[in-house]
Design a protein around this motif. Structure first.
Motif, mmCIF file in Angstrom:
data_model
loop_
_atom_site.group_PDB
_atom_site.id
_atom_site.type_symbol
_atom_site.label_atom_id
_atom_site.label_comp_id
_atom_site.label_asym_id
_atom_site.label_seq_id
_atom_site.Cartn_x
_atom_site.Cartn_y
_atom_site.Cartn_z
ATOM 1 N N ILE A 31 46.070 -24.938 104.643
ATOM 2 C CA ILE A 31 44.984 -24.053 104.205
ATOM 3 C C ILE A 31 44.139 -24.738 103.138
ATOM 4 C CG2 ILE A 31 44.439 -21.848 103.093
ATOM 5 C CD1 ILE A 31 46.882 -20.625 104.462
ATOM 6 N N LYS A 283 50.399 -19.011 84.203
ATOM 7 C CA LYS A 283 50.591 -19.273 85.635
ATOM 8 C C LYS A 283 51.140 -18.050 86.355
ATOM 9 C CE LYS A 283 50.918 -24.192 85.541
ATOM 10 N NZ LYS A 283 51.645 -25.405 85.632
ATOM 11 N N ILE A 285 50.491 -15.680 90.436
ATOM 12 C CA ILE A 285 49.531 -15.339 91.482
ATOM 13 C C ILE A 285 49.445 -13.826 91.601
ATOM 14 C CG2 ILE A 285 48.881 -15.644 93.901
ATOM 15 C CD1 ILE A 285 50.509 -18.142 94.020
ATOM 16 N N ARG A 287 48.312 -10.505 93.761
ATOM 17 C CA ARG A 287 48.187 -10.187 95.197
ATOM 18 C C ARG A 287 47.686 -8.755 95.369
ATOM 19 N NH1 ARG A 287 49.183 -15.012 98.003
ATOM 20 N NH2 ARG A 287 50.983 -16.059 97.089
ATOM 21 N N TYR A 306 44.232 -14.989 94.722
ATOM 22 C CA TYR A 306 44.669 -16.314 95.171
ATOM 23 C C TYR A 306 44.661 -17.256 93.980
ATOM 24 C CZ TYR A 306 43.931 -15.468 100.212
ATOM 25 O OH TYR A 306 43.998 -15.011 101.503
ATOM 26 N N LEU A 307 45.337 -18.377 94.097
ATOM 27 C CA LEU A 307 45.082 -19.491 93.189
ATOM 28 C C LEU A 307 43.757 -20.087 93.632
ATOM 29 C CD1 LEU A 307 48.468 -21.422 92.886
ATOM 30 C CD2 LEU A 307 47.455 -19.792 91.305
ATOM 31 N N ARG A 336 55.782 -8.476 90.258
ATOM 32 C CA ARG A 336 57.236 -8.338 90.444
ATOM 33 C C ARG A 336 57.902 -7.778 89.197
ATOM 34 N NH1 ARG A 336 56.231 -12.779 93.443
ATOM 35 N NH2 ARG A 336 56.446 -14.141 91.620
ATOM 36 N N GLU B 34 52.466 -24.050 102.752
ATOM 37 C CA GLU B 34 52.190 -24.764 101.496
ATOM 38 C C GLU B 34 52.645 -23.935 100.304
ATOM 39 O OE1 GLU B 34 48.421 -24.459 103.584
ATOM 40 O OE2 GLU B 34 47.731 -25.660 101.894
ATOM 41 N N VAL B 36 52.630 -23.036 96.560
ATOM 42 C CA VAL B 36 51.653 -23.234 95.483
ATOM 43 C C VAL B 36 52.168 -22.749 94.134
ATOM 44 C CG1 VAL B 36 49.616 -23.251 96.958
ATOM 45 C CG2 VAL B 36 50.494 -21.076 96.088
ATOM 46 N N PHE B 37 53.284 -22.026 94.116
ATOM 47 C CA PHE B 37 53.782 -21.514 92.850
ATOM 48 C C PHE B 37 55.243 -21.170 92.996
ATOM 49 C CE2 PHE B 37 53.473 -19.767 88.737
ATOM 50 C CZ PHE B 37 54.182 -18.577 88.699
ATOM 51 N N GLU B 39 58.177 -19.090 90.786
ATOM 52 C CA GLU B 39 58.515 -18.296 89.606
ATOM 53 C C GLU B 39 59.967 -18.577 89.288
ATOM 54 O OE1 GLU B 39 57.491 -13.880 89.140
ATOM 55 O OE2 GLU B 39 59.680 -13.968 89.131
ATOM 56 N N ALA B 55 60.941 -16.432 92.569
ATOM 57 C CA ALA B 55 60.135 -16.287 93.786
ATOM 58 C C ALA B 55 59.422 -17.585 94.096
ATOM 59 C CB ALA B 55 59.126 -15.167 93.615
ATOM 60 N N GLU B 57 55.913 -18.814 96.038
ATOM 61 C CA GLU B 57 54.678 -18.293 96.615
ATOM 62 C C GLU B 57 53.982 -19.375 97.436
ATOM 63 O OE1 GLU B 57 52.669 -15.244 95.268
ATOM 64 O OE2 GLU B 57 53.608 -14.943 93.313
ATOM 65 N N SER B 58 53.577 -18.992 98.640
ATOM 66 C CA SER B 58 52.721 -19.862 99.434
ATOM 67 C C SER B 58 51.298 -19.357 99.223
ATOM 68 C CB SER B 58 53.127 -19.823 100.895
ATOM 69 O OG SER B 58 52.994 -18.509 101.399
ATOM 70 N N VAL B 59 50.327 -19.971 99.912
ATOM 71 C CA VAL B 59 48.938 -19.564 99.685
ATOM 72 C C VAL B 59 48.785 -18.066 99.911
ATOM 73 C CG1 VAL B 59 46.539 -19.824 100.461
ATOM 74 C CG2 VAL B 59 48.015 -21.821 100.305
ATOM 75 N N LYS B 60 49.378 -17.568 100.979
ATOM 76 C CA LYS B 60 49.125 -16.194 101.379
ATOM 77 C C LYS B 60 50.193 -15.181 100.986
ATOM 78 C CE LYS B 60 46.576 -14.918 104.777
ATOM 79 N NZ LYS B 60 45.246 -14.799 104.176
ATOM 80 N N ALA B 61 51.396 -15.619 100.652
ATOM 81 C CA ALA B 61 52.448 -14.613 100.438
ATOM 82 C C ALA B 61 53.503 -15.076 99.438
ATOM 83 C CB ALA B 61 53.123 -14.280 101.760
ATOM 84 N N ALA B 62 54.225 -14.091 98.878
ATOM 85 C CA ALA B 62 55.314 -14.365 97.948
ATOM 86 C C ALA B 62 56.641 -14.076 98.640
ATOM 87 C CB ALA B 62 55.171 -13.470 96.720
ATOM 88 N N GLU B 81 57.168 -26.264 87.965
ATOM 89 C CA GLU B 81 56.067 -25.485 87.375
ATOM 90 C C GLU B 81 54.732 -26.173 87.620
ATOM 91 O OE1 GLU B 81 57.175 -24.873 83.306
ATOM 92 O OE2 GLU B 81 58.423 -23.139 83.806
#
Lengths: 359, 121
Positions: A31, A283, A285, A287, A306-307, A336, B34, B36-37, B39, B55, B57-62, B81
Motif C-alpha cells: 500500500i 506514536k 494509530i 481508527r 491512518y499514519l 484500545r 505491511e 506500520v506500528f 504497541e 497490538a 497495526e498494519s496500514v488498514k487494521a489493528a 518502536e
C-alpha cells in the motif's frame, strides 16, 4: 462479483478484498509503495465497481436542481460537478459526480456501495418530472489514472488530452468504440477517469500496463484520498449528518432549494458538530469509531485515521462537537482503552497537486 | 537447551529455563501485510495466558497480540518502536517480549512445529 479486469489483477498477483460485494485488488505490492508511486509518478486504478446512471428528458435540469445539492443551472455541456444527494432531513444519500452532456442528458457517477440505494432514491423523487433514470452500471468499466505523469502517458494515446480542463469531460474514439474521459480523480493529484465498455477498458488497461503504468489497489486509494481530505461515504458522509457537518460545504449551493436544503440552511453558521483533523502527539494509530474526549467527556469519534504516508505523522478525520472542533484544541483519542493526546489541525494533511489550465 | 513452541494465535515461543522469548510467525506477518506500528507493553508488566499484551497495526487494521503464557515481562524489543517493519522482514528471528514464566505447566498446552504447520494449512 468481479470486474472485467479481474483476470489481469490475478495475473499481476493482487491481494483481493471484498468491497461492496465486488472482488477488488487491495494491493499488488504494498500500500505504501503504491501510494508513493501515485504521488511521485503515475498509477492506475480499476474503479469499475463504481455505478453510473443516465438521467435524460426535457425536465432533466429541473429534476437535478431538486435532487442534487450543487448548482446545475450554470453547468456547461462537457462539465463535471461534484455534489451530493440528500434526504429531506439534510443527511446524505451519497456523494456523486454529475456529468452534463446536454440540457436533456446527464450521467451521474455513484459510489459502488450505494448503487441500488441511489437508483431507488432517484426513481422515488422523479414523479413530478419528465425524466428517465436508467442504471447503466453494468455497461461500463472504469479506470482512473492519477499522478503528475498521468497526462504524459495519456497524451501518447489521446493526442489532444492536454487541453482537457480540470472537471471537464469529452468522448474519444478508441478502437471501434468510444471512451468518456474526465479530468477528475480521488487522489489529490492530476489525473483522468476513463469510462468505456468492458472490452475497450480491458484493452486500455493492458496498453497502459505495457507503457509501464503501475496498477494501484484500493488500499492506496483510501490513504491517498484521506491525506487530501476527500470524503468516503460510510466514514465522513452518512445518513446521520449533513454535508455541512461533514465539512464539505463546497458540495452544496445554498442559493437554491433542493431536497434537504431547508434543514441545511437553518444550521449554517451554528453547527452543533463538525469534522476536523486530528494529529496524535505521540506514536499510535487512530481508527474509525475510536472515541474522542475533552477531559472525561466524549465529544466525538474518528471517521478515518491512518499514519501519514506522504506527510509524516499520525492523523485522523473526526466528527467532534462544538466548540471542540476548532483548530488548536487539545483533545484525547481512546485507543484500545488508553487515552492519547492529540491536537485539532487542518484536515488537509497533504497539499493537493491538481493541474488547473484554461478551457 | 532452547525449546520452541507455537500458539494457535501464530506466535512462536523460545524457552530457555524459565525465560520465554516471544515473537510472531512468518505466517502471521504475511497475513497482517505491511506492519506500520507495534504497541508494546512495559518491562515489569504482568502477562496472563491468552490475554492481550499489545497490538500490531498494519496500514488498514489493528491486531491484538495475545500472550501464550503467564508471567512478568523482563525485556521489550524497543527497536520495533522505530522499525515496526522488521517484523515483516524477519518475523521468525525478531523477538517482541521476554517473559519470566510463572507456570511452566502452560507449555504443555502449546503446539510443536508440526502441529502448528498443520493449523496453517
Amino acid at each position: 462479483m468481479k470486474t472485467a479486469l479481474y483476470d489481469s489483477h490475478q495475473r499481476l498477483g493482487a491481494t483481493f478484498t471484498e468491497f461492496a460485494g465486488v472482488s477488488m485488488p487491495l494491493k499488488y505490492t504494498s500500500i505504501k509503495e503504491e501510494h508513493n508511486t501515485v504521488r511521485d509518478r503515475v498509477g492506475m486504478f480499476d474503479v469499475s465497481h463504481m455505478g453510473e446512471c443516465k438521467i435524460t428528458g426535457p425536465d432533466a435540469c429541473d429534476y437535478l436542481e431538486y435532487v442534487f445539492t450543487n448548482n446545475v443551472s450554470n453547468l456547461e455541456d462537457g462539465q463535471v460537478r461534484y455534489g451530493m444527494l440528500c434526504y429531506p432531513n439534510g443527511s446524505v444519500v451519497d456523494d456523486v459526480l454529475l456529468y452534463k452532456e446536454s440540457n436533456e442528458s446527464f450521467m451521474m457517477v455513484l459510489n459502488a456501495s450505494n448503487i441500488d440505494k441511489d437508483i431507488n432514491w432517484l426513481s422515488s423523487q422523479q414523479e413530478d418530472y419528465n425524466v428517465t433514470i436508467s442504471d447503466v452500471s453494468h455497461s461500463y468499466s472504469e479506470i482512473a489514472i492519477q499522478g503528475p505523469k498521468a497526462e504524459q502517458i495519456m497524451v501518447s494515446l489521446f493526442k489532444d488530452i492536454r487541453t482537457l480542463p480540470f472537471f471537464y469531460f469529452q468522448t474519444w474514439k478508441y478502437n471501434d468504440s468510444e471512451l468518456i474521459i474526465s479530468r477528475t480523480g480521488y487522489t489529490g493529484e492530476d489525473g483522468f477517469e476513463i469510462y468505456g465498455d468492458h472490452a475497450s477498458i480491458i484493452t486500455l488497461w493492458q496498453s497502459l500496463l505495457d507503457k509501464g503504468v503501475t496498477p494501484i489497489g484500493l488500499g492506496a486509494r483510501d490513504t491517498l484520498r484521506f491525506e487530501v481530505n476527500l470524503p468516503l461515504y460510510g466514514h465522513e458522509l452518512t445518513d446521520q449528518w449533513t454535508p455541512l457537518e461533514a465539512g464539505y460545504s463546497f458540495a452544496v449551493d445554498l442559493n437554491k432549494d433542493f431536497i434537504g436544503s431547508s434543514v441545511i440552511k437553518k444550521q449554517k453558521g451554528h453547527l452543533k458538530r463538525r469534522t476536523c483533523g486530528l494529529s496524535l502527539v505521540k506514536k499510535g494509530i487512530m481508527r474509525q469509531g475510536y472515541p474522542v474526549f475533552f477531559n472525561d467527556q466524549q465529544v466525538g469519534f474518528v471517521t478515518t485515521g491512518y499514519l501519514g504516508i506522504s506527510t509524516p505523522g499520525s492523523f485522523a478525520i473526526a466528527m467532534v462537537d462544538a466548540p471542540y472542533y476548532k483548530i488548536g484544541q487539545a483533545l484525547e483519542v481512546e485507543i484500545r482503552g488508553k487515552r492519547y493526546a492529540c491536537n485539532v489541525i487542518k484536515k488537509q494533511f497533504h497539499k493537493k497537486n491538481y493541474k488547473k489550465i484554461g478551457g | 537447551m532452547t525449546m520452541t513452541y507455537y500458539s494457535e494465535s501464530h506466535e512462536w515461543i523460545k524457552v530457555d529455563g524459565t525465560i520465554a522469548t516471544i515473537g510472531i510467525t512468518d505466517y502471521a506477518q504475511h497475513a497482517l501485510g505491511e506492519i506500520v506500528f507495534v504497541e508494546l507493553p512495559d518491562e515489569d508488566d504482568d502477562v496472563e495466558k491468552d490475554t492481550e499484551f499489545g497490538a500490531i497495526e498494519s496500514v488498514k487494521a489493528a491486531s491484538d497480540l495475545f500472550s501464550p503464557i503467564s508471567g512478568t515481562i523482563i525485556d521489550v524489543n524497543r527497536d520495533l518502536e522505530d522499525e515496526p517493519e522488521l517484523l515483516n522482514d524477519d518475523a521468525e528471528n525478531i523477538w517482541i517480549i521476554k517473559v519470566e514464566m510463572s507456570d511452566l505447566e502452560e507449555l504443555n498446552e502449546l503446539l510443536n512445529k508440526d502441529q502448528y504447520l498443520k493449523i496453517c494449512e
